[in-house]
Scaffold this active site. Structure first.
Site, PDB file in Angstrom:
ATOM      1  N   ASP A 272      -7.424   1.655   7.090  1.00 50.39           N
ATOM      2  CA  ASP A 272      -7.188   1.777   5.649  1.00 50.39           C
ATOM      3  C   ASP A 272      -6.528   0.520   5.092  1.00 50.39           C
ATOM      4  O   ASP A 272      -6.884   0.032   4.028  1.00 50.39           O
ATOM      5  CB  ASP A 272      -6.267   2.967   5.357  1.00 50.39           C
ATOM      6  CG  ASP A 272      -7.063   4.263   5.285  1.00 50.39           C
ATOM      7  OD1 ASP A 272      -8.316   4.183   5.390  1.00 50.39           O
ATOM      8  OD2 ASP A 272      -6.438   5.328   5.144  1.00 50.39           O
TER       9      ASP A 272
ATOM     10  N   ASP B 233      -0.708  -1.670   6.018  1.00 48.67           N
ATOM     11  CA  ASP B 233      -0.602  -1.180   7.389  1.00 48.67           C
ATOM     12  C   ASP B 233      -1.644  -1.862   8.268  1.00 48.67           C
ATOM     13  O   ASP B 233      -2.706  -2.257   7.798  1.00 48.67           O
ATOM     14  CB  ASP B 233      -0.870   0.334   7.437  1.00 48.67           C
ATOM     15  CG  ASP B 233       0.284   1.115   6.820  1.00 48.67           C
ATOM     16  OD1 ASP B 233       1.371   0.534   6.682  1.00 48.67           O
ATOM     17  OD2 ASP B 233       0.070   2.293   6.476  1.00 48.67           O
TER      18      ASP B 233
ATOM     19  N   GLU C 104       0.835  -1.180   0.000  1.00 49.07           N
ATOM     20  CA  GLU C 104       0.000   0.000   0.000  1.00 49.07           C
ATOM     21  C   GLU C 104       0.887   1.252   0.000  1.00 49.07           C
ATOM     22  O   GLU C 104       1.759   1.414   0.843  1.00 49.07           O
ATOM     23  CB  GLU C 104      -0.844  -0.101   1.276  1.00 49.07           C
ATOM     24  CG  GLU C 104      -1.448   1.147   1.797  1.00 49.07           C
ATOM     25  CD  GLU C 104      -2.038   0.905   3.200  1.00 49.07           C
ATOM     26  OE1 GLU C 104      -1.808  -0.176   3.805  1.00 49.07           O
ATOM     27  OE2 GLU C 104      -2.725   1.800   3.675  1.00 49.07           O
TER      28      GLU C 104
ATOM     29  N   ASP D  76      -3.890  -0.828  10.050  1.00 52.85           N
ATOM     30  CA  ASP D  76      -4.929   0.132  10.456  1.00 52.85           C
ATOM     31  C   ASP D  76      -6.163  -0.065   9.575  1.00 52.85           C
ATOM     32  O   ASP D  76      -6.213  -0.973   8.744  1.00 52.85           O
ATOM     33  CB  ASP D  76      -4.396   1.569  10.372  1.00 52.85           C
ATOM     34  CG  ASP D  76      -3.941   1.923   8.955  1.00 52.85           C
ATOM     35  OD1 ASP D  76      -4.221   1.151   8.006  1.00 52.85           O
ATOM     36  OD2 ASP D  76      -3.289   2.970   8.798  1.00 52.85           O
TER      37      ASP D  76
END
Ligand code: 0RA
Length: 683
Positions: free
Chosen positions: A546, A542, A455, A544
């Protein structure tokens, strides 16, 4: 450099290995154990049980998780057969603290009287003799053959103990077994009201490597049975977790199942239901179109799912194509110059369930993933042919929408085929047809090559420095790749990230499932898994929200257009650490979870430590990333496995997560957010 890490574990390859158990008999043989209790005629039985214990894999699939749940299935299916014969309508499953399970039905009760040939109670015969089930047919055929169809005696053989309680003739009988061997006679233990059978068993940890029942798997089988057998109520109760208790009862059967498969979508009509019982074969079909683009046809025979379809599916598919084409012609919506719709065109946005019950079905292999019984084709074809043409005549508005849908699908498929072909020639590709953004590895041997899908560009820079150039390629994905659940494939192919991904992997996309092509090559799939350029496709995002989203989008894309990539287990998830615990300048420990962090900190007591949380991949330096996440010797990878047994559930999950309606999605995320176990990606 750190010389100690919290990431020493080897890659977690979660495929099942078929290790057979060697600890089957604890020294003495079963025959020795019961010597004197039973005569020579029972030696055969004992040899049978011994065989099961020595090689569980031969009878229930393996000696681990799969076999354990197959044992449950064998017992449950016994109750279901009793229900299908019309003698029972409630099946209760209980889960207990000691690790045992019970299945109780309100059927006729297993006969307890003397079995003529064997000279012992029929109950004992059923519980101890392999394949004993069939002999007690008593009208109605046995249909819920489990995967292996070996019967309850295998569950018994693989259990530390098993107890059968039968209510019949106003009495309650009981017999107890240990490792499949009777340790009591059939005893009367009291009076009884009504009739029924209750089986309780504790899987034997000396022959099985896994004895921990997964509530999720138990319930899935129960749910599936409930959809397929609308007259039966299945109740699950857990002594361990009372909140897990649940009742499965779908009075509208497979009609309800297609509705649930369409839960996240906008359906364009009420489900259409066809049903026929003829010459001993029962065929039932439910279909419902939605406004979306994806097809899912679930096929069952005798309560077993066929992920590879077979004659029932091809009978269905040809009838659907024929009827819609001839209706289109008849109404002159499909003009003379127009091409006929293909089976793909008429299946766009279709959810269908096909369920057959038949005697002696035949399959192409032991795992029953494909039905080959020839009669199933004609039976399904004529039922759907008759039923659907009548329906279209009677519901012209729905008919019109279905035809229009097929029309759009036909055009879109044509466009998609051209777009997929054009991917390699796109301006984003270099002269080899590879995406400009790809940092390829040196090796051209796919078996040793990996590609990291990363990403964002900033993390991409770090990965580029951290990677092993020889075997590790990198494709940074900027922004979000398109949600392919919502976009039709020709649209998805406009997206740069999607194009790069397709070009980098080299296998094309799976637009057509039929793979039949006409002279012009229409319908010919350009999908070819053998061209896969990397045998590990590693998603690295990541930790998280997103990152989670991108991961889901990628998995959705693979599921929709490269499903074999998932089925063959080429897709992995990287596990970057969340925390680094530093001691002094040189010592570092990495943790993937808060619990792990706390454990590490506790283990370092008295030392002065600093704990830092990584906000994203980009925050790590190349050394750290290499050591924790990329180096094959030290990293932890999770293989994404598509469990084909749960196809219906996966379909429901995707349509909820990614479909048009927002409400079901929110509800789904809320319900499952805390437990990845509930997702059907098996980590
Ligand atoms: C054979 C004959 C009869 C019932 C059953 C088997 C039977 C087996 C199982 C296994 C689990 N639950 C079951 N319930 C019934 C019929 C005997 C009669 O005629 O009454």
């Amino acid at each position: 450099m750190a010389n100690e890490t919290a990431f020493p574990s080897p890659e977690d390859d979660s495929t099942l290995d078929h290790v057979e158990s060697h600890a089957a008999l604890d020294g003495e043989t079963l025959a020795e154990k019961v010597e004197g209790v039973y005569d020579a005629s029972s030696i055969q039985v004992l040899e049978g049980l011994e065989a099961v214990r020595k090689r569980p894999g031969m009878y229930v699939g393996d000696n681990g998780r799969k076999g354990l749940h197959q044992m449950f299935r064998e017992v449950l299916d016994n109750g279901v057969d009793e229900a299908l014969a019309g003698h029972c309508d409630v099946i209760k499953v209980g889960m207990y603290r000691d690790g045992s399970l019970s299945v109780e039905d309100n059927g006729r009760g297993i006969p307890v009287d003397l079995h003529q040939k064997e000279g012992i109670s029929a109950l004992t015969v059923i519980m101890t003799k392999l394949h004993a089930g069939g002999k007690f047919g008593g009208g109605g055929y046995k249909v819920s053959g489990g995967l292996h169809g070996v019967g309850v005696s295998c569950t018994n053989a693989l259990s530390a103990w098993m107890e059968t309680e039968v209510k019949r003739d106003g009495k309650t009988y009981r017999q107890r077994f240990e490792k499949g061997v009777p340790v009591t006679e059939v005893e009367v233990i009291g009076k009884a009201e009504g009739t029924g059978t209750k089986q309780t068993w504790l899987p034997d940890a000396t022959v099985l490597t896994d004895t921990h029942h997964d509530v999720h798997i138990l319930k899935k089988r129960m749910k599936e049975i409930a959809y397929l057998n609308p007259k039966v109520k299945l109740e699950f109760e857990s002594e361990i977790e009372p909140e897990d208790s649940e009742v499965f009862y779908y009075e509208r059967g497979i009609v309800q199942l297609v509705e649930d498969m369409n839960e996240g979508e906008d359906a364009i009509h009420k489900p259409i239901h066809f049903h026929r019982l003829r010459e001993g074969m029962e065929v039932e079909v439910a279909i419902q179109y939605n406004t979306g683009f994806h097809t899912n046809i679930l096929a069952y025979s005798n309560n077993i799912h066929q992920p590879d379809g077979g004659t029932h599916v091809s009978g269905f598919s040809t009838a659907l194509t024929r009827v819609i084409n001839s209706y289109g012609r008849k109404m002159n919506i499909l003009k003379e110059k127009d091409k006929n719709f293909t089976s793909e065109d008429v299946a766009e946005g279709l959810k269908a369930v096909i369920a057959l019950k038949l005697e002696n079905p035949s399959y192409n292999s032991q795992d029953k993933v494909k039905l080959v019984t020839p009669e199933a084709q004609g039976a399904t074809n004529s039922l759907v042919g008759d039923g659907l043409s009548t329906y279209l005549e009677e519901n012209p508005n729905v008919a019109k929408r279905i035809i229009e849908k097929a029309m759009t699908a036909q055009r879109a498929r044509e466009a998609a085929r051209k777009a997929a072909e054009a991917v390699k020639r796109s301006s984003a590709m270099d002269s080899f047809g590879l995406p400009g953004k790809l940092s390829d590895c040196v090796s051209k041997d796919p078996t040793v090559s990996e590609i990291f899908l990363v990403e964002g560009d900033s993390a991409g820079g770090t990965v580029k420095q951290a990677r092993d150039r020889v075997t590790q390629a990198l494709l940074p994905l900027r922004g979000k790749i398109l949600n392919v659940q919502k976009a039709r494939i020709d649209k998805a192919l406009d997206n740069e990230e999607v194009k790069s991904l397709i070009a980098a992997l080299g296998i094309g996309i799976d637009i057509d499932t039929s793979r039949e092509s006409d002279e012009e090559g229409n319908g010919k799939s350009n999908f070819d898994l053998t061209k896969l350029r990397y045998h590990k496709v590693i998603i690295m995002t990541d930790a998280d929200v997103d990152g989670e989203h991108i991961r889901t989008l990628l998995l959705t894309f693979f599921y929709r257009y490269m499903r074999p990539l998932l089925e063959e287990g080429y897709v992995y998830l990287a596990q970057p650490p969340l925390f680094v615990v530093k001691v002094g300048i040189n010592e570092r420990h990495y943790a993937a979870t808060i619990e792990e962090r706390d454990r590490i900190v506790a283990g370092l007591k008295k030392k002065k430590v600093t704990v830092t949380r990584f906000k994203g991949l980009g925050e790590m330096n190349p050394d750290e990333l290499e050591e924790t996440t990329m180096n094959p010797e030290k990293r932890r990878l999770i293989r994404v496995e598509l469990n084909r047994e749960f196809e219906a559930e996966i379909e429901i999950m995707f349509s909820k997560l990614m479909g048009d309606k927002v409400e079901p999605r929110r509800e789904h995320i809320f319900k499952h957010a805390r437990s990845t176990d509930n997702l059907d990606w098996h980590y």
